[in-house]
Enzyme design. Sequence first.
Site, PDB file in Angstrom:
ATOM      1  N   ASN A  98      41.977  59.828  25.401  1.00 12.81           N
ATOM      2  CA  ASN A  98      43.356  59.556  25.802  1.00 12.81           C
ATOM      3  C   ASN A  98      43.441  59.098  27.248  1.00 12.81           C
ATOM      4  O   ASN A  98      42.671  59.543  28.098  1.00 12.81           O
ATOM      5  CB  ASN A  98      44.215  60.806  25.615  1.00 12.81           C
ATOM      6  CG  ASN A  98      44.236  61.260  24.163  1.00 12.81           C
ATOM      7  OD1 ASN A  98      43.865  60.502  23.279  1.00 12.81           O
ATOM      8  ND2 ASN A  98      44.656  62.492  23.923  1.00 12.81           N
ATOM      9  N   HIS A 115      37.988  56.683  28.008  1.00  9.15           N
ATOM     10  CA  HIS A 115      38.625  55.362  27.980  1.00  9.15           C
ATOM     11  C   HIS A 115      39.451  55.105  29.236  1.00  9.15           C
ATOM     12  O   HIS A 115      40.352  54.273  29.232  1.00  9.15           O
ATOM     13  CB  HIS A 115      39.490  55.222  26.712  1.00  9.15           C
ATOM     14  CG  HIS A 115      38.687  55.201  25.446  1.00  9.15           C
ATOM     15  ND1 HIS A 115      39.224  55.409  24.192  1.00  9.15           N
ATOM     16  CD2 HIS A 115      37.359  54.988  25.239  1.00  9.15           C
ATOM     17  CE1 HIS A 115      38.271  55.337  23.283  1.00  9.15           C
ATOM     18  NE2 HIS A 115      37.124  55.094  23.885  1.00  9.15           N
TER      19      HIS A 115
HETATM   20  C1  BJW Z   1      47.077  64.711  14.838  1.00  2.19           C
HETATM   21  C2  BJW Z   1      48.408  65.090  15.042  1.00  2.19           C
HETATM   22  C3  BJW Z   1      48.640  66.399  15.520  1.00  2.19           C
HETATM   23  C4  BJW Z   1      48.378  63.037  14.333  1.00  2.19           C
HETATM   24  N1  BJW Z   1      47.612  67.205  15.778  1.00  2.19           N
HETATM   25  N2  BJW Z   1      46.084  65.534  15.090  1.00  2.19           N
HETATM   26  C5  BJW Z   1      30.085  50.446  15.798  1.00  2.19           C
HETATM   27  C6  BJW Z   1      30.553  49.908  14.627  1.00  2.19           C
HETATM   28  C7  BJW Z   1      31.630  49.020  14.638  1.00  2.19           C
HETATM   29  C8  BJW Z   1      32.242  48.652  15.811  1.00  2.19           C
HETATM   30  C9  BJW Z   1      31.777  49.200  16.974  1.00  2.19           C
HETATM   31  C10 BJW Z   1      30.718  50.068  16.956  1.00  2.19           C
HETATM   32  N3  BJW Z   1      30.480  50.462  18.244  1.00  2.19           N
HETATM   33  C11 BJW Z   1      31.376  49.846  19.038  1.00  2.19           C
HETATM   34  C12 BJW Z   1      32.176  49.070  18.293  1.00  2.19           C
HETATM   35  C13 BJW Z   1      33.300  48.247  18.776  1.00  2.19           C
HETATM   36  C14 BJW Z   1      34.516  49.007  19.136  1.00  2.19           C
HETATM   37  C15 BJW Z   1      34.912  49.895  17.952  1.00  2.19           C
HETATM   38  O1  BJW Z   1      34.737  51.081  17.937  1.00  2.19           O
HETATM   39  N4  BJW Z   1      35.522  49.316  16.946  1.00  2.19           N
HETATM   40  C16 BJW Z   1      35.932  50.080  15.757  1.00  2.19           C
HETATM   41  C17 BJW Z   1      37.466  50.183  15.736  1.00  2.19           C
HETATM   42  C18 BJW Z   1      35.395  49.408  14.543  1.00  2.19           C
HETATM   43  N5  BJW Z   1      34.297  49.800  20.328  1.00  2.19           N
HETATM   44  C19 BJW Z   1      34.393  49.281  21.541  1.00  2.19           C
HETATM   45  O2  BJW Z   1      34.644  48.094  21.711  1.00  2.19           O
HETATM   46  C20 BJW Z   1      34.137  50.189  22.723  1.00  2.19           C
HETATM   47  N6  BJW Z   1      33.228  49.577  23.624  1.00  2.19           N
HETATM   48  C21 BJW Z   1      31.956  49.366  23.296  1.00  2.19           C
HETATM   49  O3  BJW Z   1      31.481  49.721  22.254  1.00  2.19           O
HETATM   50  O4  BJW Z   1      31.272  48.717  24.276  1.00  2.19           O
HETATM   51  C22 BJW Z   1      29.927  48.357  24.019  1.00  2.19           C
HETATM   52  C23 BJW Z   1      29.476  47.546  25.218  1.00  2.19           C
HETATM   53  C24 BJW Z   1      28.351  47.942  25.903  1.00  2.19           C
HETATM   54  C25 BJW Z   1      27.914  47.201  27.003  1.00  2.19           C
HETATM   55  C26 BJW Z   1      28.623  46.066  27.397  1.00  2.19           C
HETATM   56  C27 BJW Z   1      29.760  45.675  26.715  1.00  2.19           C
HETATM   57  C28 BJW Z   1      30.190  46.429  25.612  1.00  2.19           C
HETATM   58  C29 BJW Z   1      35.419  50.395  23.538  1.00  2.19           C
HETATM   59  C30 BJW Z   1      36.459  51.142  22.766  1.00  2.19           C
HETATM   60  C31 BJW Z   1      37.747  51.194  23.592  1.00  2.19           C
HETATM   61  C32 BJW Z   1      38.904  51.760  22.771  1.00  2.19           C
HETATM   62  N7  BJW Z   1      40.093  51.574  23.485  1.00  2.19           N
HETATM   63  C33 BJW Z   1      41.341  52.061  22.915  1.00  2.19           C
HETATM   64  C34 BJW Z   1      42.493  51.448  23.717  1.00  2.19           C
HETATM   65  C35 BJW Z   1      42.587  52.099  25.090  1.00  2.19           C
HETATM   66  C36 BJW Z   1      43.655  51.506  25.903  1.00  2.19           C
HETATM   67  C37 BJW Z   1      45.034  51.901  25.494  1.00  2.19           C
HETATM   68  O5  BJW Z   1      45.314  53.094  25.356  1.00  2.19           O
HETATM   69  O6  BJW Z   1      45.825  50.976  25.319  1.00  2.19           O
HETATM   70  O7  BJW Z   1      41.413  53.481  22.946  1.00  2.19           O
HETATM   71  S1  BJW Z   1      41.471  51.701  21.181  1.00  2.19           S
HETATM   72  C38 BJW Z   1      42.404  53.133  20.772  1.00  2.19           C
HETATM   73  O8  BJW Z   1      41.662  53.904  19.791  1.00  2.19           O
HETATM   74  C39 BJW Z   1      42.447  53.980  22.059  1.00  2.19           C
HETATM   75  C40 BJW Z   1      42.101  55.348  21.548  1.00  2.19           C
HETATM   76  O9  BJW Z   1      41.559  56.117  22.608  1.00  2.19           O
HETATM   77  C41 BJW Z   1      41.124  55.073  20.448  1.00  2.19           C
HETATM   78  C42 BJW Z   1      40.991  56.184  19.454  1.00  2.19           C
HETATM   79  O10 BJW Z   1      42.153  56.346  18.708  1.00  2.19           O
HETATM   80  P1  BJW Z   1      42.620  57.809  18.292  1.00  2.19           P
HETATM   81  O11 BJW Z   1      42.973  58.572  19.502  1.00  2.19           O
HETATM   82  O12 BJW Z   1      41.640  58.386  17.380  1.00  2.19           O
HETATM   83  O13 BJW Z   1      44.010  57.481  17.563  1.00  2.19           O
HETATM   84  P2  BJW Z   1      44.311  57.210  16.009  1.00  2.19           P
HETATM   85  O14 BJW Z   1      45.714  56.738  15.938  1.00  2.19           O
HETATM   86  O15 BJW Z   1      43.285  56.354  15.400  1.00  2.19           O
HETATM   87  O16 BJW Z   1      44.181  58.651  15.335  1.00  2.19           O
HETATM   88  C43 BJW Z   1      45.091  59.699  15.644  1.00  2.19           C
HETATM   89  C44 BJW Z   1      44.712  60.915  14.825  1.00  2.19           C
HETATM   90  O17 BJW Z   1      45.557  61.992  15.192  1.00  2.19           O
HETATM   91  C45 BJW Z   1      44.886  60.734  13.313  1.00  2.19           C
HETATM   92  O18 BJW Z   1      43.693  61.154  12.652  1.00  2.19           O
HETATM   93  C46 BJW Z   1      46.053  61.683  12.959  1.00  2.19           C
HETATM   94  O19 BJW Z   1      45.935  62.252  11.653  1.00  2.19           O
HETATM   95  C47 BJW Z   1      45.918  62.729  14.022  1.00  2.19           C
HETATM   96  N8  BJW Z   1      47.136  63.474  14.340  1.00  2.19           N
HETATM   97  N9  BJW Z   1      49.261  64.076  14.664  1.00  2.19           N
HETATM   98  C48 BJW Z   1      46.380  66.800  15.513  1.00  2.19           C
HETATM   99  N10 BJW Z   1      49.939  66.857  15.724  1.00  2.19           N
END
Ligand code: BJW
Length: 246
Positions: A98, A115
Site C-alpha cells: 500500500n 510499492h
Molecule cells: C479485504 C477486505 C477487508 C477487500 N479485509 N481483505 C510474474 C508473472 C507475471 C507478471 C509479472 C511477474 N513478475 C512481475 C510481473 C509484472 C508485474 C505483475 O505482477 N503483473 C501481474 C499483475 C501479472 N509486476 C511488476 O511490474 C512489478 N515490477 C517488476 O516486476 O519489476 C521487474 C523489474 C526488474 C528490474 C527492472 C525493471 C523491472 C511492479 C508492480 C507494481 C504494482 N503497482 C501497483 C500500483 C501502485 C501505484 C498506485 O497505487 O497507483 O500497486 S499495481 C496495484 O496492485 C498496487 C497494489 O499495491 C497492487 C496489489 O493489489 P492489492 O493490494 O492486492 O489489491 P487488489 O484489489 O488486487 O486486492 C484486494 C484484496 O483485498 C482482495 O483479495 C479482497 O478480497 C481483499 N479485501 N476487503 C481484508 N475488509
Amino acid sequence: MREFIERLRNARSVVVLTGSGISAESGLPTFRGVGGLWRTHRVEELASPAGFARDPELVWTWYNERNAAHRRAQPNAGHHALVALETRVPDFTLATQNVDSLHLRAGTRSLLELHGSLRVARCTRCDHERALDEHGLPPSEIEHACGGLMRPDIVWFGEPLPQATWRRAVEATERAEVILVVGTSAVVYPAAALATRYARDAFVAEINPEATAISERVGCVLRGSAAETLPRIVAELDGAADTLRV
Ligand code: BJW
C-alpha cells in the site's frame, strides 16, 4: 487454526504482507474488487510510465485525489492490531504494497513500503525528492528545474521495486516462522512471491473475505475482514478470546 495461533504465539520471526484490503475498512477502495480503483479508470492512462509520459497532469490529478483521500482516512482496527502484534514478536516485519501511509500513521515501526508511498514526489531526471502535503502536487510544479518531471514516488508496472527495501523483505521472509497475508489478491509480483517462493519453513496464513491466488497454497485461511479478524487474533494470543473460526 489452533496450530496457527500456537505457531504465532511461539514465533520469533513474523512477516506480515498487506495489500489494499486492509485499508478497505478505512474507506479506501481496493484495486481489483467491487468499486475498485481500476474498475473505474483506464489504468494505462494513469498508473504507468507510458501514461505519465503522455499526460502527467491527468496522472497527478488522480494521485492528488487519492493523496487527499488517504489523509482523510484513519487507520482501522486491523492496522492497530498489527502494531500490537509487533510489540509481541522479537523479529517483526510488515511489508506492505500500500502507498496510503496508514500503517505508518498507526505506529508500525518495522515497515517496508514495497510499492513506495504517496508522501513524496520524485524527479524523473535527477531524483530530487519533495514531500507532498494534503494538496499534493499542483500542475504548475510538475516540471522540475532540471528539466525532468516530478512524479509520485510509487512503483508502476514494469518498474523495479526499491532494491534495499525488497532485499530486506526477502531476508525477513526467509527467516520467518509465520507469514500472515492480509487483504491482497496476491496477483502482483514480486510482492506475492513473499508468501510463496521466498517462504522457507514458515507457516503461512491468509486473512481475506474472498479466495485469492494463493488461498489453496497456505496453511490456514481466515475468511473475514482485516479489521475484525486481526484484533481477534491478538485477543486470542492474550488468551482473552476464543472466537476465531476458519
Ligand atoms: C479485504 C477486505 C477487508 C477487500 N479485509 N481483505 C510474474 C508473472 C507475471 C507478471 C509479472 C511477474 N513478475 C512481475 C510481473 C509484472 C508485474 C505483475 O505482477 N503483473 C501481474 C499483475 C501479472 N509486476 C511488476 O511490474 C512489478 N515490477 C517488476 O516486476 O519489476 C521487474 C523489474 C526488474 C528490474 C527492472 C525493471 C523491472 C511492479 C508492480 C507494481 C504494482 N503497482 C501497483 C500500483 C501502485 C501505484 C498506485 O497505487 O497507483 O500497486 S499495481 C496495484 O496492485 C498496487 C497494489 O499495491 C497492487 C496489489 O493489489 P492489492 O493490494 O492486492 O489489491 P487488489 O484489489 O488486487 O486486492 C484486494 C484484496 O483485498 C482482495 O483479495 C479482497 O478480497 C481483499 N479485501 N476487503 C481484508 N475488509
